[in-house]
Design a protein around this motif. Structure first.
Motif, PDB file in Angstrom:
ATOM      1  N   ASP A  52       0.855  -1.188   0.000  1.00  0.00           N
ATOM      2  CA  ASP A  52       0.000   0.000   0.000  1.00  0.00           C
ATOM      3  C   ASP A  52       0.893   1.240   0.000  1.00  0.00           C
ATOM      4  O   ASP A  52       1.228   1.807   1.051  1.00  0.00           O
ATOM      5  N   ARG A  53       1.277   1.662  -1.190  1.00  0.00           N
ATOM      6  CA  ARG A  53       2.216   2.770  -1.362  1.00  0.00           C
ATOM      7  C   ARG A  53       1.724   4.062  -0.714  1.00  0.00           C
ATOM      8  O   ARG A  53       2.495   4.779  -0.085  1.00  0.00           O
ATOM      9  N   LYS A  54       0.452   4.331  -0.891  1.00  0.00           N
ATOM     10  CA  LYS A  54      -0.110   5.570  -0.363  1.00  0.00           C
ATOM     11  C   LYS A  54      -0.030   5.600   1.163  1.00  0.00           C
ATOM     12  O   LYS A  54       0.322   6.617   1.767  1.00  0.00           O
ATOM     13  N   MET A  55      -0.329   4.480   1.803  1.00  0.00           N
ATOM     14  CA  MET A  55      -0.274   4.418   3.258  1.00  0.00           C
ATOM     15  C   MET A  55       1.165   4.489   3.757  1.00  0.00           C
ATOM     16  O   MET A  55       1.442   5.141   4.771  1.00  0.00           O
ATOM     17  N   VAL A  56       2.095   3.856   3.049  1.00  0.00           N
ATOM     18  CA  VAL A  56       3.513   3.951   3.397  1.00  0.00           C
ATOM     19  C   VAL A  56       3.931   5.414   3.405  1.00  0.00           C
ATOM     20  O   VAL A  56       4.542   5.901   4.352  1.00  0.00           O
ATOM     21  N   ARG A  57       3.570   6.124   2.356  1.00  0.00           N
ATOM     22  CA  ARG A  57       3.902   7.540   2.257  1.00  0.00           C
ATOM     23  C   ARG A  57       3.261   8.326   3.391  1.00  0.00           C
ATOM     24  O   ARG A  57       3.897   9.161   4.022  1.00  0.00           O
ATOM     25  N   GLN A  58       2.002   8.057   3.665  1.00  0.00           N
ATOM     26  CA  GLN A  58       1.269   8.784   4.701  1.00  0.00           C
ATOM     27  C   GLN A  58       1.890   8.570   6.091  1.00  0.00           C
ATOM     28  O   GLN A  58       2.066   9.517   6.849  1.00  0.00           O
ATOM     29  N   ILE A  59       2.230   7.345   6.405  1.00  0.00           N
ATOM     30  CA  ILE A  59       2.829   7.042   7.708  1.00  0.00           C
ATOM     31  C   ILE A  59       4.186   7.743   7.856  1.00  0.00           C
ATOM     32  O   ILE A  59       4.467   8.364   8.879  1.00  0.00           O
ATOM     33  N   LEU A  60       5.004   7.653   6.824  1.00  0.00           N
ATOM     34  CA  LEU A  60       6.309   8.306   6.886  1.00  0.00           C
ATOM     35  C   LEU A  60       6.167   9.823   6.985  1.00  0.00           C
ATOM     36  O   LEU A  60       6.921  10.474   7.705  1.00  0.00           O
ATOM     37  N   HIS A  61       5.181  10.356   6.294  1.00  0.00           N
ATOM     38  CA  HIS A  61       4.929  11.798   6.354  1.00  0.00           C
ATOM     39  C   HIS A  61       4.527  12.204   7.784  1.00  0.00           C
ATOM     40  O   HIS A  61       4.989  13.225   8.295  1.00  0.00           O
ATOM     41  N   GLN A  62       3.697  11.402   8.422  1.00  0.00           N
ATOM     42  CA  GLN A  62       3.282  11.682   9.807  1.00  0.00           C
ATOM     43  C   GLN A  62       4.457  11.602  10.776  1.00  0.00           C
ATOM     44  O   GLN A  62       4.536  12.368  11.737  1.00  0.00           O
ATOM     45  N   MET A  63       5.357  10.679  10.537  1.00  0.00           N
ATOM     46  CA  MET A  63       6.490  10.469  11.435  1.00  0.00           C
ATOM     47  C   MET A  63       7.608  11.489  11.230  1.00  0.00           C
ATOM     48  O   MET A  63       8.384  11.747  12.150  1.00  0.00           O
ATOM     49  N   SER A  64       7.682  12.052  10.063  1.00  0.00           N
ATOM     50  CA  SER A  64       8.813  12.881   9.666  1.00  0.00           C
ATOM     51  C   SER A  64       9.176  14.001  10.650  1.00  0.00           C
ATOM     52  O   SER A  64      10.349  14.136  11.008  1.00  0.00           O
ATOM     53  N   PRO A  65       8.230  14.814  11.115  1.00  0.00           N
ATOM     54  CA  PRO A  65       8.632  15.891  12.044  1.00  0.00           C
ATOM     55  C   PRO A  65       9.298  15.368  13.320  1.00  0.00           C
ATOM     56  O   PRO A  65      10.302  15.914  13.774  1.00  0.00           O
ATOM     57  N   GLN A  66       8.761  14.307  13.884  1.00  0.00           N
ATOM     58  CA  GLN A  66       9.334  13.759  15.104  1.00  0.00           C
ATOM     59  C   GLN A  66      10.710  13.148  14.830  1.00  0.00           C
ATOM     60  O   GLN A  66      11.626  13.287  15.641  1.00  0.00           O
ATOM     61  N   LEU A  67      10.862  12.513  13.697  1.00  0.00           N
ATOM     62  CA  LEU A  67      12.150  11.911  13.358  1.00  0.00           C
ATOM     63  C   LEU A  67      13.204  12.982  13.140  1.00  0.00           C
ATOM     64  O   LEU A  67      14.358  12.819  13.532  1.00  0.00           O
ATOM     65  N   GLN A  68      12.806  14.090  12.532  1.00  0.00           N
ATOM     66  CA  GLN A  68      13.735  15.208  12.354  1.00  0.00           C
ATOM     67  C   GLN A  68      14.082  15.834  13.703  1.00  0.00           C
ATOM     68  O   GLN A  68      15.227  16.186  13.956  1.00  0.00           O
ATOM     69  N   PHE A  69      13.087  15.973  14.566  1.00  0.00           N
ATOM     70  CA  PHE A  69      13.290  16.542  15.899  1.00  0.00           C
ATOM     71  C   PHE A  69      14.323  15.726  16.680  1.00  0.00           C
ATOM     72  O   PHE A  69      15.164  16.269  17.383  1.00  0.00           O
ATOM     73  N   PHE A  70      14.262  14.399  16.536  1.00  0.00           N
ATOM     74  CA  PHE A  70      15.188  13.529  17.242  1.00  0.00           C
ATOM     75  C   PHE A  70      16.476  13.288  16.452  1.00  0.00           C
ATOM     76  O   PHE A  70      17.325  12.508  16.876  1.00  0.00           O
ATOM     77  N   GLY A  71      16.616  13.944  15.332  1.00  0.00           N
ATOM     78  CA  GLY A  71      17.865  13.905  14.587  1.00  0.00           C
ATOM     79  C   GLY A  71      18.321  12.519  14.184  1.00  0.00           C
ATOM     80  O   GLY A  71      19.499  12.197  14.276  1.00  0.00           O
ATOM     81  N   ILE A  72      17.386  11.700  13.730  1.00  0.00           N
ATOM     82  CA  ILE A  72      17.756  10.348  13.309  1.00  0.00           C
ATOM     83  C   ILE A  72      18.592  10.460  12.040  1.00  0.00           C
ATOM     84  O   ILE A  72      18.172  11.043  11.044  1.00  0.00           O
ATOM     85  N   LYS A  73      19.777   9.911  12.123  1.00  0.00           N
ATOM     86  CA  LYS A  73      20.766  10.086  11.070  1.00  0.00           C
ATOM     87  C   LYS A  73      20.335   9.446   9.744  1.00  0.00           C
ATOM     88  O   LYS A  73      19.824   8.344   9.708  1.00  0.00           O
ATOM     89  N   ASP A  74      20.581  10.191   8.662  1.00  0.00           N
ATOM     90  CA  ASP A  74      20.402   9.703   7.290  1.00  0.00           C
ATOM     91  C   ASP A  74      19.001   9.177   6.989  1.00  0.00           C
ATOM     92  O   ASP A  74      18.846   8.191   6.275  1.00  0.00           O
ATOM     93  N   ILE A  75      17.981   9.827   7.506  1.00  0.00           N
ATOM     94  CA  ILE A  75      16.627   9.343   7.277  1.00  0.00           C
ATOM     95  C   ILE A  75      15.777  10.348   6.487  1.00  0.00           C
ATOM     96  O   ILE A  75      14.908   9.951   5.727  1.00  0.00           O
ATOM     97  N   THR A  76      16.054  11.621   6.648  1.00  0.00           N
ATOM     98  CA  THR A  76      15.242  12.671   6.035  1.00  0.00           C
ATOM     99  C   THR A  76      15.249  12.580   4.511  1.00  0.00           C
ATOM    100  O   THR A  76      14.193  12.676   3.882  1.00  0.00           O
ATOM    101  N   LYS A  77      16.409  12.372   3.938  1.00  0.00           N
ATOM    102  CA  LYS A  77      16.530  12.301   2.481  1.00  0.00           C
ATOM    103  C   LYS A  77      15.698  11.130   1.916  1.00  0.00           C
ATOM    104  O   LYS A  77      14.998  11.282   0.918  1.00  0.00           O
ATOM    105  N   SER A  78      15.752   9.990   2.581  1.00  0.00           N
ATOM    106  CA  SER A  78      14.990   8.817   2.132  1.00  0.00           C
ATOM    107  C   SER A  78      13.485   9.070   2.216  1.00  0.00           C
ATOM    108  O   SER A  78      12.740   8.701   1.304  1.00  0.00           O
ATOM    109  N   ILE A  79      13.040   9.696   3.297  1.00  0.00           N
ATOM    110  CA  ILE A  79      11.611   9.979   3.454  1.00  0.00           C
ATOM    111  C   ILE A  79      11.143  10.971   2.399  1.00  0.00           C
ATOM    112  O   ILE A  79      10.088  10.779   1.786  1.00  0.00           O
TER     113      ILE A  79
END
Length: 120
Positions: A52-79
């Motif tokens: 389910d490509r659309k849901m994969v995108r949606q979940i990652l989009h929802q997680m993105s701000p928190q992942l950036q806040f916690f500075g998870i290395k090398d993840i922003t570009k992939s998302i």
């Protein structure tokens, strides 16, 4: 604040800045990460399994701000790439990219759990 930040997969510079050294505020953000991210990674795995490509995108989009806040290395570009190319990317490539993200998230969850165990 005398907290041990022995992390290898996250950078807590933003957390320290936002919390201004307040242990309770730091705890709140760390606890929120601990509660939300594992649930979302499970949803991400299910969506990936059902392709389910659309849901994969949606979940990652929802997680993105928190992942950036916690500075998870090398993840922003992939998302960002997934957000833009989720419809056209070959499923094998999408799967590999998401699997790499999941590995990084697993390490980040372990880092957060370790911080909580050692300091709270």
């Amino acid at each position: 604040m005398n907290i041990q930040w022995n992390t290898t997969h996250i950078n807590l510079k933003e957390l320290i800045k936002i919390s201004r050294g307040d242990r309770d505020i730091s705890y709140k953000y760390l606890q929120q990460f601990k509660e939300l991210i594992p649930k979302r990674t499970e949803s991400l795995k299910k969506s990936l399994k059902s392709e389910d490509r659309k849901m994969v995108r949606q979940i990652l989009h929802q997680m993105s701000p928190q992942l950036q806040f916690f500075g998870i290395k090398d993840i922003t570009k992939s998302i960002r790439r997934l957000e833009l190319e989720y419809e056209t990317m070959p499923i094998a490539e999408l799967t590999e990219l998401v699997q790499n993200i999941l590995v990084k998230l697993d390490f980040a969850i372990k880092d957060v759990n370790l911080i909580l165990e050692e300091n709270y």
